[in-house]
Design an enzyme around this catalytic site. Structure first.
Site, PDB file in Angstrom:
ATOM      1  N   ASP A  26      95.724 -12.554  42.697  1.00  0.00           N
ATOM      2  CA  ASP A  26      95.330 -11.135  42.683  1.00  0.00           C
ATOM      3  C   ASP A  26      96.522 -10.230  42.397  1.00  0.00           C
ATOM      4  O   ASP A  26      97.656 -10.552  42.732  1.00  0.00           O
ATOM      5  CB  ASP A  26      94.702 -10.786  44.050  1.00  0.00           C
ATOM      6  CG  ASP A  26      93.895  -9.510  43.982  1.00  0.00           C
ATOM      7  OD1 ASP A  26      93.552  -9.058  42.862  1.00  0.00           O
ATOM      8  OD2 ASP A  26      93.603  -8.945  45.049  1.00  0.00           O
ATOM      9  N   ASN A  74      83.357 -10.323  39.659  1.00  0.00           N
ATOM     10  CA  ASN A  74      84.204  -9.698  38.644  1.00  0.00           C
ATOM     11  C   ASN A  74      83.404  -9.203  37.429  1.00  0.00           C
ATOM     12  O   ASN A  74      83.907  -8.412  36.630  1.00  0.00           O
ATOM     13  CB  ASN A  74      85.334 -10.639  38.201  1.00  0.00           C
ATOM     14  CG  ASN A  74      86.425 -10.812  39.241  1.00  0.00           C
ATOM     15  OD1 ASN A  74      87.028 -11.868  39.363  1.00  0.00           O
ATOM     16  ND2 ASN A  74      86.708  -9.772  40.008  1.00  0.00           N
TER      17      ASN A  74
HETATM   18  C1  IPE Z   1      89.517 -11.903  43.830  1.00  0.00           C
HETATM   19  O1  IPE Z   1      90.158 -10.750  43.430  1.00  0.00           O
HETATM   20  C2  IPE Z   1      89.028 -12.668  42.643  1.00  0.00           C
HETATM   21  C3  IPE Z   1      90.056 -13.297  41.820  1.00  0.00           C
HETATM   22  C4  IPE Z   1      91.338 -13.299  42.044  1.00  0.00           C
HETATM   23  C5  IPE Z   1      89.554 -14.001  40.666  1.00  0.00           C
HETATM   24  P1  IPE Z   1      89.400  -9.357  43.276  1.00  0.00           P
HETATM   25  O2  IPE Z   1      90.403  -8.387  42.815  1.00  0.00           O
HETATM   26  O3  IPE Z   1      88.198  -9.529  42.432  1.00  0.00           O
HETATM   27  O4  IPE Z   1      88.912  -9.067  44.756  1.00  0.00           O
HETATM   28  P2  IPE Z   1      88.580  -7.691  45.499  1.00  0.00           P
HETATM   29  O5  IPE Z   1      87.613  -6.969  44.622  1.00  0.00           O
HETATM   30  O6  IPE Z   1      89.858  -6.938  45.653  1.00  0.00           O
HETATM   31  O7  IPE Z   1      88.003  -8.093  46.814  1.00  0.00           O
HETATM   32  C1  IPE Z   2      93.311 -10.640  39.583  1.00  0.00           C
HETATM   33  O1  IPE Z   2      93.910  -9.419  39.368  1.00  0.00           O
HETATM   34  C2  IPE Z   2      92.602 -11.168  38.362  1.00  0.00           C
HETATM   35  C3  IPE Z   2      91.136 -11.184  38.464  1.00  0.00           C
HETATM   36  C4  IPE Z   2      90.453 -10.766  39.482  1.00  0.00           C
HETATM   37  C5  IPE Z   2      90.406 -11.715  37.343  1.00  0.00           C
HETATM   38  P1  IPE Z   2      93.101  -8.055  39.444  1.00  0.00           P
HETATM   39  O2  IPE Z   2      92.554  -7.767  38.102  1.00  0.00           O
HETATM   40  O3  IPE Z   2      92.113  -8.080  40.541  1.00  0.00           O
HETATM   41  O4  IPE Z   2      94.282  -7.058  39.772  1.00  0.00           O
HETATM   42  P2  IPE Z   2      94.218  -5.820  40.786  1.00  0.00           P
HETATM   43  O5  IPE Z   2      93.758  -6.353  42.101  1.00  0.00           O
HETATM   44  O6  IPE Z   2      93.258  -4.840  40.213  1.00  0.00           O
HETATM   45  O7  IPE Z   2      95.623  -5.338  40.824  1.00  0.00           O
HETATM   46 MG    MG Z   3      92.159  -7.565  42.493  1.00  0.00          MG
END
Ligand code: IPE
Ligand code: IPE
Ligand code: MG
Length: 252
Positions: A26, A74
């Site tokens: 993340d 997502n």
């Molecule tokens: C969790 O991260 C999913 C992945 C890393 C693929 P998210 O960014 O989607 O989670 P939330 O929305 O902050 O809970």
């Molecule tokens: C994790 O990074 C990747 C996926 C969830 C696919 P994020 O895209 O959630 O990055 P933040 O949390 O918005 O910084």
């Molecule tokens: Mg995220």
């Protein structure tokens, strides 16, 4: 319970290394936004980091890695971001095949394939098929994955076995449920979530019931091999009790 792993060498060693590590990757979006880039740049840098990190992890004799690459939730994101992530994933699955072959890593996918783009499904199937006989380690990619959905899918499989009289109601045990999850891997020992968020966001909730958690503030593109080694050091200090007591607790 019998786990579906064929792995060379000793899986549990003296250094208290985890057998199965999960990584919730993340913080890609924030990494990019902090630098004035679009979120997609963060995803690209995240993928670049993942390649280096995986190499390092298997070199450290950790045999099973589960990564959270794309959650079912997502899909709520902007269409352009979702499409970018799908394209980037195809590139990763295709370009990394040679590395997985060289390193002898078997790749598995956990999640639903049904509502994904055909080109994504093809790239996933090809990577799974080509690496299926590799046996020096496992990479379980959670893609279009949801932990609750995985439990629902297991319940459906079990219900249909009861319906067909293959098993009875009394056969439902923890082992049976585990055997009906997407993979029959040993449970997670250690789950790392980068970026400082203190939640699991639906990642392998059945398999992580006794996992140790680690929540570094580092955003995923910056979570390098040094950071990983620090995480492992922290894991090695943990006293895992599994509800019982260990020798360290027996002072009273
Ligand atoms: C969790 O991260 C999913 C992945 C890393 C693929 P998210 O960014 O989607 O989670 P939330 O929305 O902050 O809970
Ligand atoms: C994790 O990074 C990747 C996926 C969830 C696919 P994020 O895209 O959630 O990055 P933040 O949390 O918005 O910084
Ligand atoms: Mg995220």
């Amino acid at each position: 319970m019998k786990y579906n792993i064929i792995i060379i060498g000793d899986v549990m060693n003296d250094n208290k290394l985890p057998i199965h590590v999960g990584i919730i990757m993340d913080g890609n979006g924030r990494w990019a936004q902090k630098r004035g880039f679009s979120r997609s740049v963060g995803h690209k840098m995240g993928a670049k980091n993942l390649k280096k990190l995986l190499k390092h992890i298997y070199k450290r004799n950790i045999k099973i890695v589960s990564i959270y690459a794309f959650s079912t939730e997502n899909f709520k994101r902007d269409k352009n971001e979702v499409e970018y992530l799908m394209d980037l994933s195809i590139k990763f699955f295709t370009n990394e095949l040679k590395t997985f072959m060289k390193e002898n890593i078997k790749v598995l996918f956990s999640g639903r394939k049904d509502n994904l783009r055909v080109d994504v499904i093809n790239a996933m199937n090809e990577l799974e098929e080509n690496t299926k006989n590799n046996n020096n380690g496992i990479l379980n990619i959670c893609f279009n994955y949801g932990g609750r959905l995985e439990i629902i899918d297991a319940i459906k499989k079990i219900a249909s076995k009861i319906n067909n009289n293959d098993i009875t109601f009394d056969d439902i045990t923890e082992d049976l449920v585990s055997e009906n999850m997407y993979q029959t891997l040993p449970p997670l020992d250690f789950v790392i979530r980068t970026s400082g968020e203190l939640r699991t966001s639906n990642f392998m909730i059945w398999e992580s019931s006794y996992a140790e958690y680690y929540f570094p503030n580092t955003l995923f593109p910056d979570f390098d091999t040094k950071e990983f080694d620090k995480a492992i050091e922290e894991f090695q200090k943990r006293n895992r009790r599994f509800g019982g007591i260990t020798n360290e607790d027996k002072s009273v």
